[in-house]
Design a protein around this motif. Structure first.
Motif, PDB file in Angstrom:
ATOM      1  N   SER A 145      14.951  20.633  60.663  1.00 25.19           N
ATOM      2  CA  SER A 145      15.376  19.430  59.935  1.00 25.19           C
ATOM      3  C   SER A 145      16.725  19.620  59.257  1.00 25.19           C
ATOM      4  O   SER A 145      17.379  18.646  58.872  1.00 25.19           O
ATOM      5  CB  SER A 145      14.318  19.054  58.894  1.00 25.19           C
ATOM      6  N   ASP A 199       5.356   4.428  61.476  1.00 19.51           N
ATOM      7  CA  ASP A 199       6.721   4.310  61.994  1.00 19.51           C
ATOM      8  C   ASP A 199       6.659   3.956  63.479  1.00 19.51           C
ATOM      9  O   ASP A 199       6.948   4.778  64.347  1.00 19.51           O
ATOM     10  CB  ASP A 199       7.462   5.638  61.780  1.00 19.51           C
ATOM     11  N   SER A 216       9.582   4.762  65.979  1.00 18.24           N
ATOM     12  CA  SER A 216      10.163   6.109  66.008  1.00 18.24           C
ATOM     13  C   SER A 216      10.032   6.738  67.386  1.00 18.24           C
ATOM     14  O   SER A 216       9.228   6.298  68.227  1.00 18.24           O
ATOM     15  CB  SER A 216       9.469   7.004  64.977  1.00 18.24           C
ATOM     16  N   ARG A 227       2.235  15.209  60.348  1.00 18.24           N
ATOM     17  CA  ARG A 227       1.207  15.702  59.431  1.00 18.24           C
ATOM     18  C   ARG A 227       1.159  14.871  58.171  1.00 18.24           C
ATOM     19  O   ARG A 227       0.083  14.465  57.714  1.00 18.24           O
ATOM     20  CB  ARG A 227       1.494  17.171  59.110  1.00 18.24           C
ATOM     21  N   GLU A 228       2.311  14.571  57.593  1.00 15.35           N
ATOM     22  CA  GLU A 228       2.349  13.802  56.344  1.00 15.35           C
ATOM     23  C   GLU A 228       1.754  12.409  56.526  1.00 15.35           C
ATOM     24  O   GLU A 228       0.991  11.928  55.668  1.00 15.35           O
ATOM     25  CB  GLU A 228       3.793  13.691  55.844  1.00 15.35           C
ATOM     26  N   GLN A 229       2.087  11.759  57.615  1.00 18.26           N
ATOM     27  CA  GLN A 229       1.609  10.393  57.836  1.00 18.26           C
ATOM     28  C   GLN A 229       0.105  10.359  58.089  1.00 18.26           C
ATOM     29  O   GLN A 229      -0.598   9.460  57.592  1.00 18.26           O
ATOM     30  CB  GLN A 229       2.393   9.772  58.999  1.00 18.26           C
ATOM     31  N   THR A 267       1.275   8.107  62.513  1.00 22.58           N
ATOM     32  CA  THR A 267       2.646   7.839  62.935  1.00 22.58           C
ATOM     33  C   THR A 267       2.807   6.509  63.663  1.00 22.58           C
ATOM     34  O   THR A 267       3.753   5.761  63.408  1.00 22.58           O
ATOM     35  CB  THR A 267       3.131   8.984  63.847  1.00 22.58           C
ATOM     36  N   SER A 295      -1.784  10.885  54.842  1.00 24.19           N
ATOM     37  CA  SER A 295      -1.679   9.760  53.911  1.00 24.19           C
ATOM     38  C   SER A 295      -2.535   8.559  54.343  1.00 24.19           C
ATOM     39  O   SER A 295      -2.619   7.563  53.622  1.00 24.19           O
ATOM     40  CB  SER A 295      -0.222   9.312  53.789  1.00 24.19           C
ATOM     41  N   ASP A 306       6.295  18.414  64.040  1.00 21.47           N
ATOM     42  CA  ASP A 306       7.108  17.609  63.127  1.00 21.47           C
ATOM     43  C   ASP A 306       6.329  17.351  61.850  1.00 21.47           C
ATOM     44  O   ASP A 306       5.170  16.905  61.891  1.00 21.47           O
ATOM     45  CB  ASP A 306       7.477  16.284  63.806  1.00 21.47           C
ATOM     46  N   ILE A 307       6.955  17.584  60.719  1.00 25.16           N
ATOM     47  CA  ILE A 307       6.271  17.437  59.433  1.00 25.16           C
ATOM     48  C   ILE A 307       5.821  16.007  59.178  1.00 25.16           C
ATOM     49  O   ILE A 307       4.810  15.766  58.509  1.00 25.16           O
ATOM     50  CB  ILE A 307       7.179  17.943  58.284  1.00 25.16           C
ATOM     51  N   HIS A 308       6.544  15.034  59.736  1.00 23.08           N
ATOM     52  CA  HIS A 308       6.193  13.641  59.490  1.00 23.08           C
ATOM     53  C   HIS A 308       4.845  13.276  60.117  1.00 23.08           C
ATOM     54  O   HIS A 308       4.102  12.461  59.564  1.00 23.08           O
ATOM     55  CB  HIS A 308       7.287  12.714  60.025  1.00 23.08           C
TER      56      HIS A 308
END
Length: 364
Positions: A276, A325, A328, A312-314, A321, A317, A308-310
């Motif tokens: 990143s 997003d 994306s 995991r984060e999404q 993904t 939460s 990709d960290i996103h």
């Protein structure tokens, strides 16, 4: 100059569906062709959900017919999708309200199976399909968290439970039944297997095109029970490029083959990492392993996803993904995987059991 229906059919034999790589006639998509002088109307029924490309296919068909039919007048194509049931293992009772069941499995834990399963389900739903998610990972249910769904299902008739709803899909999980997030599931194999079957058959699924089953990792009791008692249309194997993960993925694939469950394909997760900060791309878990495994077993690499960290984060939460997003690059990969899964299912033999008449023998 007037045209015949056969002229339209002949022209469409030369037009390839960009998704299936078959011509529209061979794919049995051309329906209700009507010719009135030089005007032509027809329906294109796709066997896979493809809401995002209906307009593209409509334009493709109409443009092709205008070029192929000299002197054509008004040409109007209506594009829709219709998902039908497909064949499963012999002798296995079908599930009410479910057309096709897709099992998402992995040979070992930690490869991103549940994240792949939920994004696959949401991608199919985004294309217009009616989708359900069964969290069969009895020992580690994660779908309630990933889909941001809490509470307990209700029963209106005292016999079945209504599925919960999350981001437009129907959801059922053992996680809805246990108190607290930290309550352990200390069950022996037969108990876990029975729980999975009850969740499947005692849920009032509402007219699903696809039910995605998120299996626990490995090749144990639940996987074997699923193969023997659950009508599975096909299985998707999730792995990473790491040699150890691929070794276990091969075992999972062979297990499904032995119990007569069709393999839809392989998803390679964490295939590459892009820094990143500097943008450097590195294959930290190895490269090419998924493609080699697919070549060895004659199956398809459905797609590769980055570490990709996103993602995991999404998922953590409650907004995976594909929902968080949708435009994306990663969401596009999930949607491409979902379309390939749907197309491969559409190519399988159909289930015509519902078409057989009931035979009643009476004494006269």
């Amino acid at each position: 100059m007037a045209f015949a229906e056969s002229d339209v059919q002949t022209a469409l034999k030369l037009l390839i569906d960009p998704n299936t790589q078959k011509d529209f006639v061979a794919g049995k998509s051309v329906k209700n062709v009507k010719v009135n002088g030089t005007d032509v109307t027809l329906d294109i029924h796709l066997g896979y959900p493809a809401k995002s490309v209906w307009a593209e296919i409509k334009s493709l068909v109409e443009s092709h017919l205008r070029s192929a039919l000299a002197g054509a007048g008004k040409i109007e194509a209506t594009v829709t999708s219709k998902v039908v049931p497909h064949a499963v293992q012999r002798g296995v009772k079908l599930v009410d309200g479910v057309k096709n069941i897709i099992a998402v499995a992995s040979g070992k834990g930690g490869v991103g199976k549940s994240t792949t399963a939920v994004n696959l389900a949401l991608a199919l739903a985004a294309e217009g399909a009616r989708v359900g998610m069964l969290d069969a990972d009895i020992y580690g249910p994660s779908q309630p968290t990933m889909l941001g769904v809490s509470g307990q299902p209700v029963s209106r008739d005292g016999k079945s439970m209504d599925p919960m709803q999350g981001h437009g899909i129907q959801v059922m999980s053992i996680g809805f039944m246990i108190p607290g997030d930290d309550a352990p599931m200390i069950w022996r194999g037969p108990m876990a297997t029975q729980a999975m079957e009850q969740l499947l058959r005692q849920t009032a699924w509402d007219n699903l095109d696809y039910l995605i089953i998120d299996l626990p990792p490995g090749t144990g009791d639940i996987q074997l029970s699923l193969a023997q008692k659950v009508p599975v249309t096909g299985a998707v194997i999730v792995t990473t490029p790491q040699d150890i993960a691929l070794l276990d993925a091969r075992k999972g694939l062979k297990m499904f083959e032995k119990v007569d469950v069709k393999i839809i394909g392989l998803v390679e997760n964490m295939s590459t990492h892009i820094c990143s900060n500097c943008g450097h791309e590195e294959h930290i878990f190895g490269a090419g392993g998924g493609a080699k495994m697919c070549a060895d077993y004659g199956t398809e690499l459905l797609g590769s996803l980055p570490l990709d960290i996103h993602i995991r984060e999404q998922a953590d939460s409650g907004t995976p993904t594909v929902v968080a997003d949708p435009d994306s690059a990663i969401s596009k990969v999930y949607k491409q995987i979902a379309r390939r899964v749907a197309i491969k299912v559409a190519d399988m033999a159909q289930d015509h059991s519902a078409a057989f008449p009931k035979i009643v023998v009476q004494n006269t």
